[in-house]
Structure formats: C-alpha cells, structure tokens
Design a protein around this motif. Structure first.
Motif, PDB file in Angstrom:
ATOM      1  N   ASP A   1       0.838  -1.189   0.000  1.00  0.00           N
ATOM      2  CA  ASP A   1       0.000   0.000   0.000  1.00  0.00           C
ATOM      3  C   ASP A   1       0.877   1.244   0.000  1.00  0.00           C
ATOM      4  OD1 ASP A   1      -2.465  -1.385   0.087  1.00  0.00           O
ATOM      5  OD2 ASP A   1      -2.221  -1.713   2.247  1.00  0.00           O
TER       6      ASP A   1
ATOM      7  N   THR B   1       2.705   8.326  -0.493  1.00  0.00           N
ATOM      8  CA  THR B   1       1.257   8.506  -0.387  1.00  0.00           C
ATOM      9  C   THR B   1       0.688   9.290  -1.566  1.00  0.00           C
ATOM     10  OG1 THR B   1       1.652  10.444   1.022  1.00  0.00           O
ATOM     11  CG2 THR B   1       1.239   8.339   2.125  1.00  0.00           C
ATOM     12  N   ASP B   2       1.550   9.880  -2.391  1.00  0.00           N
ATOM     13  CA  ASP B   2       1.065  10.550  -3.601  1.00  0.00           C
ATOM     14  C   ASP B   2       1.009   9.599  -4.793  1.00  0.00           C
ATOM     15  OD1 ASP B   2       3.725  10.211  -4.249  1.00  0.00           O
ATOM     16  OD2 ASP B   2       4.153  12.334  -4.571  1.00  0.00           O
ATOM     17  N   GLY B   3       1.367   8.313  -4.576  1.00  0.00           N
ATOM     18  CA  GLY B   3       1.307   7.322  -5.649  1.00  0.00           C
ATOM     19  C   GLY B   3       2.583   7.175  -6.445  1.00  0.00           C
TER      20      GLY B   3
ATOM     21  N   ARG C   1      -1.054  -0.355  -9.573  1.00  0.00           N
ATOM     22  CA  ARG C   1      -2.464  -0.283  -9.945  1.00  0.00           C
ATOM     23  C   ARG C   1      -2.956   1.128  -9.685  1.00  0.00           C
ATOM     24  NH1 ARG C   1      -6.088  -4.910  -7.837  1.00  0.00           N
ATOM     25  NH2 ARG C   1      -5.761  -3.958  -5.792  1.00  0.00           N
ATOM     26  N   GLN C   2      -3.503   1.730 -10.710  1.00  0.00           N
ATOM     27  CA  GLN C   2      -3.931   3.112 -10.619  1.00  0.00           C
ATOM     28  C   GLN C   2      -5.381   3.210 -10.174  1.00  0.00           C
ATOM     29  OE1 GLN C   2      -2.915   4.413 -14.596  1.00  0.00           O
ATOM     30  NE2 GLN C   2      -0.767   4.738 -14.049  1.00  0.00           N
ATOM     31  N   THR C   3      -5.743   4.382  -9.692  1.00  0.00           N
ATOM     32  CA  THR C   3      -7.074   4.577  -9.121  1.00  0.00           C
ATOM     33  C   THR C   3      -8.182   4.386 -10.152  1.00  0.00           C
ATOM     34  OG1 THR C   3      -6.745   6.959  -9.486  1.00  0.00           O
ATOM     35  CG2 THR C   3      -6.293   6.110  -7.278  1.00  0.00           C
ATOM     36  N   ASN C   4      -7.899   4.580 -11.428  1.00  0.00           N
ATOM     37  CA  ASN C   4      -8.927   4.405 -12.467  1.00  0.00           C
ATOM     38  C   ASN C   4      -8.990   2.971 -12.987  1.00  0.00           C
ATOM     39  OD1 ASN C   4      -6.625   4.184 -13.998  1.00  0.00           O
ATOM     40  ND2 ASN C   4      -6.997   6.024 -15.241  1.00  0.00           N
TER      41      ASN C   4
ATOM     42  N   THR D   1      -1.722   9.070  -9.228  1.00  0.00           N
ATOM     43  CA  THR D   1      -2.516   8.147 -10.035  1.00  0.00           C
ATOM     44  C   THR D   1      -2.645   6.744  -9.452  1.00  0.00           C
ATOM     45  OG1 THR D   1      -0.590   7.458 -11.334  1.00  0.00           O
ATOM     46  CG2 THR D   1      -1.837   9.357 -12.144  1.00  0.00           C
ATOM     47  N   ASN D   2      -1.836   6.382  -8.449  1.00  0.00           N
ATOM     48  CA  ASN D   2      -1.768   4.989  -8.026  1.00  0.00           C
ATOM     49  C   ASN D   2      -2.357   4.751  -6.643  1.00  0.00           C
ATOM     50  OD1 ASN D   2      -0.256   4.051 -10.360  1.00  0.00           O
ATOM     51  ND2 ASN D   2       1.413   5.277  -9.543  1.00  0.00           N
ATOM     52  N   SER D   3      -2.688   3.475  -6.388  1.00  0.00           N
ATOM     53  CA  SER D   3      -3.214   3.113  -5.080  1.00  0.00           C
ATOM     54  C   SER D   3      -2.479   1.936  -4.459  1.00  0.00           C
ATOM     55  CB  SER D   3      -4.707   2.773  -5.182  1.00  0.00           C
ATOM     56  OG  SER D   3      -4.912   1.705  -6.087  1.00  0.00           O
ATOM     57  N   GLN D   4      -1.926   1.025  -5.287  1.00  0.00           N
ATOM     58  CA  GLN D   4      -1.231  -0.141  -4.766  1.00  0.00           C
ATOM     59  C   GLN D   4      -0.097  -0.548  -5.702  1.00  0.00           C
ATOM     60  OE1 GLN D   4      -4.552  -2.953  -4.415  1.00  0.00           O
ATOM     61  NE2 GLN D   4      -4.346  -2.882  -2.181  1.00  0.00           N
TER      62      GLN D   4
END
Length: 447
Positions: free
Chosen positions: A160, A185-187, A228-231, A213-216
């Motif tokens: 994460d 935390t900014d991806g 893996r990006q938020t979209n 742009t990212n979350s994981q």
C-alpha cells in the motif's frame, strides 16, 4: 495397529520429539512451539519452498531470525525479524501460549515481538508464498511478515502507499542500509539515499513518475510487478514477457548497492545464482548526482559498472579503502595532504607534489574553482599552486579544481581527465581498476 501407548520405548520417543517438528505435521504451528539456535530446525511451508528459523550469518555463533528460499542452494534470505540484528547461540523464538511470536536472546530477554494488531493468535504458518502469518481461531490473519517487508517482495505481495523497503547495509550485513524504496502517499514510487546517522533523506535518484494516479504496488502470482492506478489501469514495472512462477522462483530486492532488481531462479535447477529480469536505475553510478552525500560509492572513490552491470567502487592513485571488507565506504589519502602553512627556516622541508591522471573520470560535485583553460599544463599548475586542491578536472576547454572530500565519482567515455595531486615519487598505478575488470571479463568468458 499398535499405538505408541502399547510400546513404552516408542511412547518415550514421541515425548522427546521436538514440539516444533510435531507442530508442523499438518502445516500449522501451534501455540507453545519454539525454535532455538541449538536445534538446527526450522518451520517450513507446506511445499518446502520457504523456511523460517535461525540462519547462521558470518560466524557460527551469530544468527539471524529470517525467512529464506529453502530449495535454492544459497538459501536466499527474503525477510528478517528485528531488522538485521544478530543474536548469539542460545537464543530462541517462540509462539507463546498467549499467541505472541517472541524472540529472546541467549539471556532469556525478549528483544523482538510480532505486534499483533487485532485479537490474539491461536496458531501460525509459513505459507508457500514466503509469508509468515499469525492466525486467529477463525483462520484470520492477525499479523504477517508481508506487512513488514525489509528489502524484498515476493509474488502475491501487495504494498500500500506509505510502504518503504530498505536495503541491507552490505551484501552480508542485513541491518538497514542507506537506500530506500518508498511507495509514497502521492502514488509515486521513488528511490532515495539516506544518511544513516541522522535519517536525513537526500534527493530522489529514480522515480516512476506516477504521482497522483496509483493506489497499490502489486507483485502478482504470474511474476509481474505493476502499480495499480485509481482508475483501474496499471503502470507496469516488469516489461515484456516473463518466465512463469510455476517454473521459476521470483523475488524483487532493493539491493545493498541501491538498485531495485527483479530476479528469477529455475525451480528444478542446482545452479548457484539468480538471474536478473530487470532493474532500476540502469546505471546507479550516474543516477545519484547531488551536491551533498557521497553518491553511489563512498567519499573519495569512484564508481564503475562491471560486466554484470553492478557497481564497483575504486580508489584514486595513492588512496586506499577506509574498510577493505566494504569497498562502498569510501577511500582515504595514503599521504599527508599538501600543507597550507608557509615554509620557514628550521622547518622540515615540505614534500613536493605532482599530478597523476585518470582518464574519463570525474567527481562533478566537488568543485572549488573553475577556469577557462585549453592547456592541460596550466590546469595542473592551478591545482599544484592551490594547497587546498586535491585534484583537477581538465575537459579540454575548462579546468575545475576539487577539494576533499570528493563525491559522486564516476568513470565513463569522453575526453574528461582527472589530474590527481600525489607526492612526488610515490605514485601508484594510474588505472587501479583494470586488473579486476580484466578478471571480470575472463570470468564472463569462462576462461
């Protein structure tokens, strides 16, 4: 069929059989199980791919509590408890009756505990993914090593934002080193150098460029690493096709030299080394370049990639390693530097200095003065006439004098020449790296 109770000798053997071994007959580690440096045993995953226990390191009396690839000949370590702190013979790790995983030293003092966040554990297991887990009565995970990565991630592992990997200090020292991989935390996925004494974070020397742009970060079971990006889209770090995890073991490690590499090792092979799939940055020697800090190598040394594209650190002529067992620590002059005190009657004569050269070598961050000069002899004279000058860089157009300590040293192609000030009549080889590079080439060619 006769039971153990029908045979007193068999019953006694069952009683004496180590609890840690009995606890793993069904892949589960039960409460009260323990491992000691003295019993040479470990807790293994169901298929035997990974093991958890005490690994001897450097000395027969020093051990690291760790997880390693158990079917790879070199028993590659992928995680360690208490971040690389070694323990002495007689230390023990126990899954206590209260559900805590506790490491105790040879004096019986608790020095590390797996901090269970919710509830209490009723058992533990080493999974075939390389993850050590503590489980509650509902088989839910209350703690896992995957949440506390050291320098390595494995297939099926998810990071994460806010997660950090730290390199080892050296190839054989598992304490935290000076390099960090941060999934911010900014991806953005970023590589940094740090000051180990002060924890000061230097500027990044590589980034994925994916802020916002990212979350994981995912290392999937097929062996691919991606963000893996938020979209819902992905940013691949592993490029091209890759050998399946069915055929090869996979790992990705932030190595002690500051390079993040993905490795594979064939499952049915008895070779001695891992193969690199990809790595970032491509050239660590030139990737780190800032005004503070030593660079990829230590102060007063310079960096060059060998035939395997791994960095090597070398000393200039008449300099030697601060620590011959760790060439990344830097170099020191083997002579008394030129004095800035004026000469006088009755004083010992000051040693005379000369300039020796290293072609295509530069320390770009240590300038003290710059001159317009197309004459190499003039550049030499500038440094010889400056008591604070340690070396000069002649580009064919300009001359730059440098002061100690020298940082970010690199060697490459071109016309830049380093002119190094050394005592007269005491100059070592101008090309100290060539012998080792020659042997590296012979090794590559199998000669």
């Amino acid at each position: 069929m006769a039971s153990a109770l029908d045979n007193p000798l068999l019953f006694l053997l069952v009683l004496l059989f180590p609890l840690s071994a009995m606890a793993q007959t069904n892949g589960t580690i039960s409460l009260g199980s323990s491992l000691s440096t003295s019993d040479n045993s470990s807790w293994v995953s169901p298929s035997g791919y990974f093991a958890f226990g005490f690994k001897p390191v450097a000395d027969k009396n020093l051990f690291l509590l760790a997880i390693w690839f158990d079917k790879v000949p070199e028993k590659t370590i992928v995680w360690s408890a208490h971040r690389g702190n070694l323990v002495l013979y007689g230390s023990k790790v126990e899954l206590t009756s209260s559900g805590q995983l506790v490491l105790s030293n040879n004096q019986g003092q608790e020095i590390w505990t797996a901090q269970v966040t919710t509830g209490s554990a009723t058992s533990a297991a080493v999974l075939d993914t390389g993850n050590l887990v503590l489980l509650n009565s509902n088989s839910g995970i209350t703690w896992q090593s995957f949440d506390h990565s050291t320098d390595t991630i494995l297939p099926s592992q998810i990071l994460d934002m806010g997660t950090t990997l730290s390199s080892r200090e050296t190839e054989t020292n598992y304490s935290s080193g000076k390099f960090e991989l941060r999934f911010q935390t900014d991806g953005n996925l970023v590589l940094y150098t740090t000051n180990l004494l002060t924890n000061y974070l230097y500027n990044a020397y590589w980034s994925s460029g994916t802020a916002g742009t990212n979350s994981q970060m995912i290392f999937n079971q097929s062996g691919y690493i991606y963000l893996r990006q938020t979209n819902g889209s992905v940013h691949n770090l592993t490029l091209g096709n890759i050998v399946s995890t069915r055929d090869c073991y996979h790992r990705a490690t932030l190595d002690f030299d500051g390079v993040f590499r993905q490795y594979i090792y064939p499952r049915n092979w008895a070779g001695e080394s891992w193969s690199i799939v990809w790595s970032v940055p491509s050239d660590i020697c030139t990737a780190i370049a800032e005004s503070i800090g030593s660079g990829a190598c230590g102060f007063n040394s310079y960096c060059i990639l060998d035939y395997t594209q791994r960095p090597r650190c070398y000393c200039p002529p008449n300099y030697s390693y601060l620590d011959s067992s760790n060439t990344f620590k830097g170099c020191k002059p083997d002579f008394v530097p030129q004095s800035c005190e004026p000469g006088g009657s009755g004083e010992e004569p000051r040693p005379q200095f000369q300039m020796t050269e290293l072609p295509n070598t530069n320390w770009p961050m240590s300038d003290s003065e710059g001159y317009n000069s197309k004459n190499e002899d003039e550049c030499r004279g500038r440094c010889l006439g400056d008591c604070l000058c340690a070396l000069a860089i002649f580009t064919g157009v300009n001359c730059y004098t440098k002061k100690l300590p020298l940082s970010n040293g690199t060697i490459g192609t071109g016309t830049t020449k380093a002119l190094i000030k050394v005592p007269q009549g005491n100059s070592t080889s101008q090309f100290p790296f060539q012998r080792e590079m020659c042997f590296s080439f012979l090794e590559q060619e199998g000669i």
